[in-house]
Design a protein around this motif. Structure first.
Motif, PDB file in Angstrom:
ATOM      1  N   MET A   1       0.856  -1.207   0.000  1.00 11.85           N
ATOM      2  CA  MET A   1       0.000   0.000   0.000  1.00 11.85           C
ATOM      3  C   MET A   1       0.884   1.247   0.000  1.00 11.85           C
ATOM      4  SD  MET A   1      -3.292  -0.434  -0.069  1.00 11.85           S
ATOM      5  CE  MET A   1      -4.352   0.698   0.818  1.00 11.85           C
ATOM      6  N   PRO A   2       0.438   2.339  -0.612  1.00 14.87           N
ATOM      7  CA  PRO A   2       1.224   3.578  -0.618  1.00 14.87           C
ATOM      8  C   PRO A   2       1.443   4.110   0.791  1.00 14.87           C
ATOM      9  CG  PRO A   2      -0.777   3.772  -1.951  1.00 14.87           C
ATOM     10  CD  PRO A   2      -0.846   2.460  -1.269  1.00 14.87           C
ATOM     11  N   LYS A   3       2.620   4.679   1.010  1.00 14.16           N
ATOM     12  CA  LYS A   3       2.945   5.264   2.318  1.00 14.16           C
ATOM     13  C   LYS A   3       2.458   6.708   2.371  1.00 14.16           C
ATOM     14  CE  LYS A   3       4.845   1.699   4.068  1.00 14.16           C
ATOM     15  NZ  LYS A   3       4.033   0.983   5.066  1.00 14.16           N
ATOM     16  N   LEU A   4       2.111   7.138   3.569  1.00 11.17           N
ATOM     17  CA  LEU A   4       1.364   8.381   3.692  1.00 11.17           C
ATOM     18  C   LEU A   4       1.878   9.265   4.840  1.00 11.17           C
ATOM     19  CD1 LEU A   4      -2.421   8.163   3.318  1.00 11.17           C
ATOM     20  CD2 LEU A   4      -1.543   9.323   5.299  1.00 11.17           C
ATOM     21  N   LEU A   5       1.951  10.566   4.579  1.00  5.36           N
ATOM     22  CA  LEU A   5       2.249  11.562   5.619  1.00  5.36           C
ATOM     23  C   LEU A   5       0.951  12.281   5.969  1.00  5.36           C
ATOM     24  CD1 LEU A   5       5.384  13.168   3.922  1.00  5.36           C
ATOM     25  CD2 LEU A   5       5.429  11.720   5.989  1.00  5.36           C
ATOM     26  N   ILE A   6       0.772  12.594   7.238  1.00  8.56           N
ATOM     27  CA  ILE A   6      -0.356  13.440   7.626  1.00  8.56           C
ATOM     28  C   ILE A   6       0.181  14.852   7.818  1.00  8.56           C
ATOM     29  CG2 ILE A   6      -2.141  13.894   9.348  1.00  8.56           C
ATOM     30  CD1 ILE A   6      -2.213  10.890   9.934  1.00  8.56           C
ATOM     31  N   LEU A   7      -0.295  15.798   7.017  1.00  8.23           N
ATOM     32  CA  LEU A   7       0.171  17.185   7.110  1.00  8.23           C
ATOM     33  C   LEU A   7      -0.639  17.893   8.190  1.00  8.23           C
ATOM     34  CD1 LEU A   7       0.686  18.108   3.355  1.00  8.23           C
ATOM     35  CD2 LEU A   7       2.179  16.854   4.942  1.00  8.23           C
ATOM     36  N   GLY A   8       0.054  18.170   9.316  1.00 12.06           N
ATOM     37  CA  GLY A   8      -0.606  18.697  10.503  1.00 12.06           C
ATOM     38  C   GLY A   8      -0.275  17.775  11.660  1.00 12.06           C
ATOM     39  N   ALA A   9      -0.298  18.341  12.877  1.00 11.25           N
ATOM     40  CA  ALA A   9      -0.001  17.519  14.053  1.00 11.25           C
ATOM     41  C   ALA A   9      -0.913  17.924  15.211  1.00 11.25           C
ATOM     42  CB  ALA A   9       1.472  17.679  14.444  1.00 11.25           C
ATOM     43  N   GLY A  10      -1.997  18.596  14.888  1.00 12.79           N
ATOM     44  CA  GLY A  10      -2.923  19.060  15.922  1.00 12.79           C
ATOM     45  C   GLY A  10      -4.171  18.181  15.969  1.00 12.79           C
ATOM     46  N   THR A  11      -5.257  18.803  16.391  1.00 11.55           N
ATOM     47  CA  THR A  11      -6.467  18.010  16.651  1.00 11.55           C
ATOM     48  C   THR A  11      -7.039  17.376  15.374  1.00 11.55           C
ATOM     49  OG1 THR A  11      -7.667  20.093  16.548  1.00 11.55           O
ATOM     50  CG2 THR A  11      -7.171  19.223  18.733  1.00 11.55           C
ATOM     51  N   HIS A  12      -7.119  18.153  14.292  1.00 13.33           N
ATOM     52  CA  HIS A  12      -7.706  17.547  13.090  1.00 13.33           C
ATOM     53  C   HIS A  12      -6.802  16.453  12.533  1.00 13.33           C
ATOM     54  CE1 HIS A  12     -10.670  17.038  10.041  1.00 13.33           C
ATOM     55  NE2 HIS A  12      -9.715  17.043   9.124  1.00 13.33           N
ATOM     56  N   ALA A  13      -5.498  16.619  12.706  1.00 14.64           N
ATOM     57  CA  ALA A  13      -4.567  15.578  12.245  1.00 14.64           C
ATOM     58  C   ALA A  13      -4.856  14.257  12.967  1.00 14.64           C
ATOM     59  CB  ALA A  13      -3.132  16.027  12.493  1.00 14.64           C
ATOM     60  N   ARG A  14      -5.197  14.348  14.255  1.00 12.67           N
ATOM     61  CA  ARG A  14      -5.505  13.119  15.007  1.00 12.67           C
ATOM     62  C   ARG A  14      -6.812  12.501  14.526  1.00 12.67           C
ATOM     63  NH1 ARG A  14      -6.210  15.143  20.206  1.00 12.67           N
ATOM     64  NH2 ARG A  14      -6.792  13.031  20.768  1.00 12.67           N
ATOM     65  N   VAL A  15      -7.774  13.342  14.151  1.00 10.37           N
ATOM     66  CA  VAL A  15      -9.041  12.831  13.607  1.00 10.37           C
ATOM     67  C   VAL A  15      -8.770  12.089  12.290  1.00 10.37           C
ATOM     68  CG1 VAL A  15     -11.289  13.503  12.652  1.00 10.37           C
ATOM     69  CG2 VAL A  15     -10.432  14.617  14.721  1.00 10.37           C
ATOM     70  N   VAL A  16      -7.889  12.672  11.477  1.00 15.79           N
ATOM     71  CA  VAL A  16      -7.543  12.048  10.191  1.00 15.79           C
ATOM     72  C   VAL A  16      -6.835  10.706  10.432  1.00 15.79           C
ATOM     73  CG1 VAL A  16      -5.991  12.324   8.203  1.00 15.79           C
ATOM     74  CG2 VAL A  16      -7.565  14.153   8.828  1.00 15.79           C
ATOM     75  N   LEU A  17      -5.936  10.679  11.421  1.00 16.88           N
ATOM     76  CA  LEU A  17      -5.259   9.411  11.760  1.00 16.88           C
ATOM     77  C   LEU A  17      -6.287   8.352  12.159  1.00 16.88           C
ATOM     78  CD1 LEU A  17      -2.725   7.704  12.486  1.00 16.88           C
ATOM     79  CD2 LEU A  17      -2.809   8.756  14.772  1.00 16.88           C
ATOM     80  N   ASP A  18      -7.239   8.753  12.971  1.00 13.82           N
ATOM     81  CA  ASP A  18      -8.276   7.826  13.417  1.00 13.82           C
ATOM     82  C   ASP A  18      -9.063   7.282  12.227  1.00 13.82           C
ATOM     83  OD1 ASP A  18      -9.051   6.966  16.006  1.00 13.82           O
ATOM     84  OD2 ASP A  18     -11.004   7.925  15.700  1.00 13.82           O
ATOM     85  N   CYS A  19      -9.364   8.162  11.272  1.00 18.96           N
ATOM     86  CA  CYS A  19     -10.107   7.763  10.071  1.00 18.96           C
ATOM     87  C   CYS A  19      -9.284   6.766   9.254  1.00 18.96           C
ATOM     88  CB  CYS A  19     -10.453   9.011   9.255  1.00 18.96           C
ATOM     89  SG  CYS A  19     -11.391   8.673   7.762  1.00 18.96           S
ATOM     90  N   LEU A  20      -7.992   7.066   9.096  1.00 21.99           N
ATOM     91  CA  LEU A  20      -7.125   6.160   8.320  1.00 21.99           C
ATOM     92  C   LEU A  20      -7.054   4.790   8.994  1.00 21.99           C
ATOM     93  CD1 LEU A  20      -4.410   8.774   7.417  1.00 21.99           C
ATOM     94  CD2 LEU A  20      -5.601   7.340   5.742  1.00 21.99           C
ATOM     95  N   ARG A  21      -6.946   4.783  10.314  1.00 23.03           N
ATOM     96  CA  ARG A  21      -6.905   3.499  11.034  1.00 23.03           C
ATOM     97  C   ARG A  21      -8.215   2.737  10.831  1.00 23.03           C
ATOM     98  NH1 ARG A  21      -3.819   5.753  16.460  1.00 23.03           N
ATOM     99  NH2 ARG A  21      -1.700   5.264  15.735  1.00 23.03           N
ATOM    100  N   ALA A  22      -9.339   3.443  10.915  1.00 24.90           N
ATOM    101  CA  ALA A  22     -10.637   2.788  10.718  1.00 24.90           C
ATOM    102  C   ALA A  22     -10.742   2.216   9.303  1.00 24.90           C
ATOM    103  CB  ALA A  22     -11.766   3.775  10.983  1.00 24.90           C
ATOM    104  N   MET A  23     -10.074   2.882   8.351  1.00 22.09           N
ATOM    105  CA  MET A  23     -10.081   2.414   6.950  1.00 22.09           C
ATOM    106  C   MET A  23      -9.108   1.250   6.739  1.00 22.09           C
ATOM    107  SD  MET A  23      -9.959   6.149   5.090  1.00 22.09           S
ATOM    108  CE  MET A  23      -9.739   5.554   3.417  1.00 22.09           C
ATOM    109  N   GLY A  24      -8.379   0.868   7.797  1.00 20.45           N
ATOM    110  CA  GLY A  24      -7.388  -0.213   7.664  1.00 20.45           C
ATOM    111  C   GLY A  24      -6.067   0.267   7.112  1.00 20.45           C
ATOM    112  N   ARG A  25      -5.828   1.593   7.151  1.00 18.30           N
ATOM    113  CA  ARG A  25      -4.604   2.137   6.571  1.00 18.30           C
ATOM    114  C   ARG A  25      -3.628   2.671   7.628  1.00 18.30           C
ATOM    115  NH1 ARG A  25      -4.260   5.495   1.423  1.00 18.30           N
ATOM    116  NH2 ARG A  25      -2.159   4.749   1.876  1.00 18.30           N
TER     117      ARG A  25
END
Ligand code: COA
Length: 210
Positions: free
Chosen positions: A1-25
């Motif tokens: 699978m492609p490797k991914l950076l999350i641009l941001g390290a604040g609250t929305h970045a954590r929401v995005v991380l949670d979404c990616l984990r829920a997606m299996g990524r």
């Protein structure tokens, strides 16, 4: 699978991380990239994911990555981060939480995020880098411009048009067919029943400019 950076390290970045984990990524995420010059965050971990450094390091970090997720809630900055990612040849994946619902007849631009419990209905067209936040709904045939943020629990009825960089506040409701100009802000809990001018801020029920 492609490797991914999350641009941001604040609250929305954590929401995005949670979404990616829920997606299996979750395993594809290399880490957060801090974008506000807040050096205190560098090297720290949030929700088990490390801050790799500041945005000035993007050129070197991008060498190990294929994609970037936009972990920033504020619209103008998120649009800038999207341009920066493209300049570094990072693709912007569409993120759809497994507990969101997106019609196969809706279209989502690159980097758009549809978070938990959100719904995007048939014929809706969303531009690049849009956030459809927790539990928000976008009904049939809406047109939503690039880098718009539809905050948690906001609802757009059918055929609403939202200009780029607008912010629709938490729990707001927008009547069918209403046009909201670019860069407008709709306050939390507002009921929008008439057109909103570009860059205007409206609040209340019915919504009026402030
Ligand atoms: C509309 C908004 C942008 C205004 O923010 P602001 O410019 O900082 O405004 P202030 O908080 O200084 O309030 C100014 C006045 O508007 C009123 N006001 C602010 N937001 C209001 C709202 N949503 N509905 C009704 N009145 C509102 C305040 O009570 C205040 O009134 P007063 O002058 O009589 O005391 C903001 O209040 C808002 O609703 N933001 C949306 C938040 C959101 O959606 N967050 C989601 C995060 S994901």
């Amino acid at each position: 699978m492609p490797k991914l950076l999350i641009l941001g390290a604040g609250t929305h970045a954590r929401v995005v991380l949670d979404c990616l984990r829920a997606m299996g990524r979750g395993g594809d995420v290399l880490g957060f990239v801090e974008v506000d010059g807040d050096r205190a965050r560098w090297g720290k971990s949030y929700d088990g994911c490390r801050v790799l450094g500041g945005i000035a390091r993007l050129a070197s970090l991008a060498k190990s990555a294929d994609e970037a997720a936009l972990g920033y809630g504020a619209n103008v900055r998120r649009a800038e981060l999207a341009s920066l990612a493209r300049r570094h040849h990072l693709r912007l994946p569409v993120l759809v939480h497994p507990r969101a619902s997106v019609s196969p007849r809706a279209r989502l631009g690159p980097g758009t995020q549809v978070l938990a419990g959100a719904v995007v209905v048939t014929g809706a067209r969303l531009g690049a880098g849009v956030i459809v936040n927790t539990g928000a709904t976008i009904d049939h045939d809406c047109r939503v411009g690039a880098a718009v943020h539809i905050a948690p629990g906001a609802h757009l009825a059918g055929t609403v048009v939202v200009g780029r960089l607008s912010w629709i506040g938490i729990g707001a409701a927008v009547r069918e067919g209403t046009r909201i100009g670019a860069g407008a802000v709709v306050g939390a809990g507002a009921a929008v029943v008439t057109a909103v001018s570009a860059n205007a801020t409206v609040v209340g029920v019915p919504a009026r400019p402030v």
